[in-house]
Design an enzyme around this catalytic site. Sequence first.
Site, PDB file in Angstrom:
ATOM      1  N   HIS A  99       1.982   4.643  -2.819  1.00  0.00           N
ATOM      2  CA  HIS A  99       2.131   6.074  -2.547  1.00  0.00           C
ATOM      3  C   HIS A  99       3.556   6.534  -2.873  1.00  0.00           C
ATOM      4  CE1 HIS A  99      -1.796   6.304  -0.798  1.00  0.00           C
ATOM      5  NE2 HIS A  99      -1.493   5.659   0.309  1.00  0.00           N
ATOM      6  N   HIS A 159       0.845  -1.202   0.000  1.00  0.00           N
ATOM      7  CA  HIS A 159       0.000   0.000   0.000  1.00  0.00           C
ATOM      8  C   HIS A 159       0.879   1.249   0.000  1.00  0.00           C
ATOM      9  CE1 HIS A 159      -3.691   2.310   0.978  1.00  0.00           C
ATOM     10  NE2 HIS A 159      -2.821   3.102   1.602  1.00  0.00           N
ATOM     11  N   GLU A 160       1.831   1.293   0.925  1.00  0.00           N
ATOM     12  CA  GLU A 160       2.697   2.470   1.024  1.00  0.00           C
ATOM     13  C   GLU A 160       3.650   2.562  -0.167  1.00  0.00           C
ATOM     14  OE1 GLU A 160       1.863   4.613   3.056  1.00  0.00           O
ATOM     15  OE2 GLU A 160       0.570   3.372   4.322  1.00  0.00           O
TER      16      GLU A 160
END
Length: 420
Positions: free
Chosen positions: A22, A18-19
């Site tokens: 980003h 997920h990170e």
Amino acid sequence: MQTAIAFILIFGMLVFFHELGHFLFAKRAGIMVREFAIGMGPKIYGKTHGETIYTIRLLPIGGYVRMAGEDMDGTELQPGYRVGLIVDEDNVVKKIIFNQNNKQLPDLLFLEIEHADLEKELFVEGYDEEEKLIRYNVARDCILVENGRETLIAPYDRQFNAKTVGQRAMTIFAGPLFNFILAFVIYLLIGLFHGVPTYEPIITEVVENDPAAQAGMLAGDRVVGIDGQVVEKWQDLAAIVQDHPGEDITVTVERNGQQVNLNMTVKEIKQDGEKYGQIGVKYESPREFNPLKAVVYGAQETYSMTVRIFELLGMLITGKFTIDALSGPVGIYKATEQVAQYGFINLMNWAAMLSINLGIMNLLPLPALDGGRLLFFGFEAVRGKPIDRQKEGLVHFVGIVLLMILMVVVTWNDIQRFFF
């Protein structure tokens, strides 16, 4: 212990991807990423590479990518500050030191700040030891040192808020997107190494004394029809049987190249006030190893699970589920413990489902979540200008507080459910 390791590895993998979404899209947009963190709370490990520090934190309940320009990130040099400067051969400032014992650094150029801009014009201006007003240009990679802690300055064009709406939105959307990509990759790997299920309606086992056994059904029979309806997949068989509780049906099976009709009465099962049918057979789908079909399988499973989670979310919104049905970290841990007992493949399926769930939850248009931030970007695109940062920050802060309250309630429900 094994459950704890499995939980930490799975949850860490979901948060990491997920990170990573980003992080990669922030870098692609030219945004400075100050920290890439897995976990929350106190730092237990950190390593700096380039302009980013990569950390592992104590509590395995999330993670974050800290980007320049967010959450009061900048350091402002106010008039009257006394700082030490390290400059290169062109008199460009490479390091600014303040709030430190000057006696320990006798070789610095000292300056009492009169004006400074470390974002756009990149300069410092002030009075030297001889009370002479001097102006220095500041390097884009200048380092601020405060009480021994070093921070790279972030020119405005490297900050999150300096980017276009599209770049910011994609940076935020990439986190949930990578959760869907991770789920697809997991299903793809399952298809490649464990095989793609064909869902052929071939009976694996017949339960003794149940309707199928009483009618003469045998392991290895391939169901081809029920009451004249063609059965091509196991799902067809299961759906027809479940929809006819207590009714007489004729099941046509293929056995040794011949078709055999078996008459039976479907057993009626009651659960949660609902009735459904059962004939007493067990099933394990045959599998085939085909790279192209594995890709299709990965996409289909990702799509099917996404639809299923949205259906469950709709039930929650319409009141068919209550908050008591939600699970937090404790519930996920206990579920992981149960799933792990059924082998590695089931654990990977569970991880894929959790990844999709994390992606969907983060896309909900709620304050403090990625979906809430995307909603504000949508308003900005329509209005042609951003919403006041302080107002947006207040909305997200309230959202964080409400999410924390919800997390406490859900965790307490989990504790009561599993330990009392």
